[in-house]
Design a protein around this motif. Structure first.
Motif, short mmCIF file in Angstrom:
data_model
loop_
_atom_site.label_atom_id
_atom_site.label_comp_id
_atom_site.label_asym_id
_atom_site.label_seq_id
_atom_site.Cartn_x
_atom_site.Cartn_y
_atom_site.Cartn_z
N ILE A 60 -7.87 -0.03 -2.52
CA ILE A 60 -7.09 -1.26 -2.47
C ILE A 60 -5.60 -0.95 -2.38
O ILE A 60 -4.81 -1.78 -1.93
N GLN A 61 -5.21 0.26 -2.77
CA GLN A 61 -3.80 0.65 -2.74
C GLN A 61 -3.39 1.29 -1.42
O GLN A 61 -2.23 1.67 -1.25
N ALA A 62 -4.31 1.40 -0.47
CA ALA A 62 -4.03 2.12 0.76
C ALA A 62 -3.23 1.27 1.74
O ALA A 62 -3.45 0.06 1.89
N THR A 63 -2.28 1.92 2.41
CA THR A 63 -1.52 1.26 3.46
C THR A 63 -2.47 0.68 4.51
O THR A 63 -3.40 1.34 4.95
N GLY A 64 -2.22 -0.56 4.89
CA GLY A 64 -3.03 -1.19 5.92
C GLY A 64 -4.27 -1.88 5.43
O GLY A 64 -5.00 -2.47 6.23
N ASN A 65 -4.54 -1.85 4.13
CA ASN A 65 -5.72 -2.54 3.61
C ASN A 65 -5.50 -4.05 3.73
O ASN A 65 -4.60 -4.60 3.08
N PRO A 66 -6.32 -4.75 4.52
CA PRO A 66 -6.09 -6.19 4.71
C PRO A 66 -6.25 -7.01 3.43
O PRO A 66 -5.73 -8.12 3.33
N ALA A 67 -6.96 -6.46 2.45
CA ALA A 67 -7.15 -7.19 1.19
C ALA A 67 -5.83 -7.41 0.46
O ALA A 67 -5.71 -8.36 -0.32
N LEU A 68 -4.83 -6.56 0.72
CA LEU A 68 -3.53 -6.74 0.07
C LEU A 68 -2.89 -8.05 0.47
O LEU A 68 -2.24 -8.72 -0.34
N ARG A 69 -3.04 -8.43 1.73
CA ARG A 69 -2.42 -9.67 2.21
C ARG A 69 -3.08 -10.91 1.59
O ARG A 69 -2.47 -11.98 1.55
N ALA A 70 -4.31 -10.75 1.15
CA ALA A 70 -5.02 -11.89 0.57
C ALA A 70 -4.64 -12.15 -0.88
O ALA A 70 -5.02 -13.18 -1.45
N LEU A 71 -3.90 -11.24 -1.50
CA LEU A 71 -3.54 -11.39 -2.91
C LEU A 71 -2.31 -12.28 -3.05
O LEU A 71 -1.22 -11.83 -3.42
N ARG A 72 -2.47 -13.55 -2.76
CA ARG A 72 -1.37 -14.52 -2.86
C ARG A 72 -1.65 -15.48 -4.01
O ARG A 72 -2.80 -15.83 -4.27
N GLY A 74 0.81 -1.21 0.00
CA GLY A 74 0.00 0.00 0.00
C GLY A 74 0.84 1.26 0.00
O GLY A 74 2.07 1.24 0.14
N THR A 75 0.17 2.37 -0.19
CA THR A 75 0.79 3.69 -0.09
C THR A 75 -0.12 4.59 0.75
O THR A 75 -1.35 4.54 0.59
N PRO A 76 0.45 5.38 1.65
CA PRO A 76 -0.39 6.26 2.47
C PRO A 76 -1.16 7.29 1.65
O PRO A 76 -2.16 7.81 2.10
N LEU A 77 -0.72 7.56 0.44
CA LEU A 77 -1.42 8.53 -0.39
C LEU A 77 -2.79 8.04 -0.82
O LEU A 77 -3.64 8.84 -1.19
N ALA A 78 -3.03 6.72 -0.78
CA ALA A 78 -4.30 6.18 -1.23
C ALA A 78 -5.35 6.13 -0.13
O ALA A 78 -6.48 5.70 -0.38
N GLY A 80 4.25 -10.85 -1.71
CA GLY A 80 3.60 -11.97 -1.04
C GLY A 80 3.97 -13.31 -1.63
O GLY A 80 3.33 -14.33 -1.33
N THR A 81 4.98 -13.34 -2.47
CA THR A 81 5.48 -14.57 -3.08
C THR A 81 6.97 -14.38 -3.33
O THR A 81 7.44 -13.24 -3.42
#
Length: 390
Positions: free
Chosen positions: A290-302, A235-239, A352-353
């Motif tokens: 989805i690009q925001a820092t801390g969005n838990p959905a990012l961790r699911a993109l495996r 993520g990026t804090p700008l999002a 994540g890979t």
């Protein structure tokens, strides 16, 4: 939208002087004053002598004038090109920012596929030819288009060699990046190319790299190689919703310094969302959040168990000429991490890979919107996407 453009030469007076005088008072800082019209929303895009750009919104306390504060270092001087932007402040129904973004993307950024032709132009997909072997798939960044994002690479001789290795099978996916989420993007793409045997190799910039992760996690498309360039894997804090204007600043920061064919598409999208900021609307957009820092959905993109492609990553630590820091990420202590004006560097290399190979760049000549103009990036892409499997 209407716009007025003018240029100012601004020089800060010594601190012991009275300061800059406005029409009726002494001003501590320079400012631009525009008579405010009822039913009109305002914003200003400023570009300094180095080509760096940013947005300014008017102060809210004055209902008769749109007052834009400018900043300048003490004892400093600058030449600014200022563009005052104006929109009708018409009532916005439905869901505010989402409604504006969705309407704009239906008109200007519909989902579609294009194939790179033998002369570098974009043509309708030749499905029988695309079914004959591996396909190179290009995924663009937020606001942009494949034609703009990859123009500097497609127009270079190094890309011609890569394209020959694929037998001319290069497909670009143009898709909405604001009002649509990654799942919608993946679903539409699969509906169009499910009949192709592949395998597929992906080169993606920014949010496009998250879409590549979503495609990999989906597991239906056979992937062989993926290269993420400037992708906010963490993520990026700008999002973050509250930082919409800062997100826009990151995307326009150096647009004045790159070719119009690359900059124009991004600027079109940014201006759409500047209207949202000028109207003071909520900015919860699926494609941005989805690009925001801390969005838990990012961790699911495996990657799924059916998809285990080789993974390559590229990042840049941009530093302004003269050693100045990056205001878009450093200001207000949102993130003091090195970045490319939009994305923190280290997150680019954490998809994540396992990563097969990575490229880290730095300096004042490479940033989020000119990666593919960089010779090191082109050389690595030629190596990573050589005709023979790695």
């Amino acid at each position: 939208m209407l716009a007025a453009q003018f240029t100012l030469n601004i020089e800060a007076r010594p601190t012991e002087s009275l300061g800059l005088r406005s029409r009726s008072a002494v001003a501590a800082h320079p400012r631009v004053i525009v008579p405010r019209r009822s039913g009109v929303a305002y914003a200003m895009l400023q570009t300094d002598e180095t080509g760096a750009s940013s947005f300014v919104l008017p102060l809210q306390h004055d209902q008769t004038e749109a007052v834009f504060p400018l900043t300048i270092a003490a004892h400093g001087a600058t030449r600014r090109t200022l563009r005052v932007l104006m929109w009708r402040a018409q009532p916005v129904t439905d869901t505010g920012a989402l409604a504006i973004a969705a309407a704009w993307e239906r008109l200007r950024r519909p989902s579609q596929l294009a194939q790179c032709g033998p002369e570098g132009g974009w043509i309708a997909p030749d499905w029988p030819e695309l079914a004959r072997g591996p396909v190179l798939l290009l995924l663009h960044d937020t606001f942009s288009t494949p034609q703009a994002t990859f123009a500097d690479w497609v127009g270079d001789a190094s890309f011609a060699a890569v394209l020959r290795g694929y037998g001319g099978r290069c497909l670009a996916y143009a898709h909405p990046t604001l009002a649509s989420g990654l799942e919608e993007n993946v679903s539409w793409l699969w509906s169009q190319i499910a009949h192709l045997p592949g395998p597929f190799d992906i080169v993606a910039l920014g949010r496009g790299g998250l879409l590549a992760r979503a495609i990999s996690a989906d597991g239906r498309l056979p992937l062989r190689r993926v290269c993420q360039v400037g992708t906010p894997n963490n993520g990026t804090p700008l999002a973050l919703d509250a930082n919409l204007l800062r997100f826009l600043d990151g995307h326009v920061a150096m647009l004045a310094c790159i070719p119009n064919r690359v900059a124009r598409a991004t600027l079109e999208g940014v201006l759409c969302m500047t209207r949202v900021a000028a109207l003071g609307l909520a900015a919860a957009l699926p494609g941005v959040s989805i690009q925001a820092t801390g969005n838990p959905a990012l961790r699911a993109l495996r990657p799924s168990s059916q998809s285990a492609p080789k993974w390559f990553t590229v990042s840049a630590q941009f530093a302004r000429a003269g050693g100045h820091g990056n205001a878009p990420l450093d200001a207000d202590d949102l993130a003091a991490a090195p970045n490319d004006l939009v994305v923190p560097c280290e997150g680019c290399h954490e998809p994540g890979t396992p990563v097969t190979d990575r490229l880290r760049l730095g300096g004042s000549l490479v940033h989020h919107h000119n990666y593919f103009a960089n010779s090191h990036v082109r050389a690595h892409l030629a190596q990573w996407f050589a005709a023979d499997p790695l």
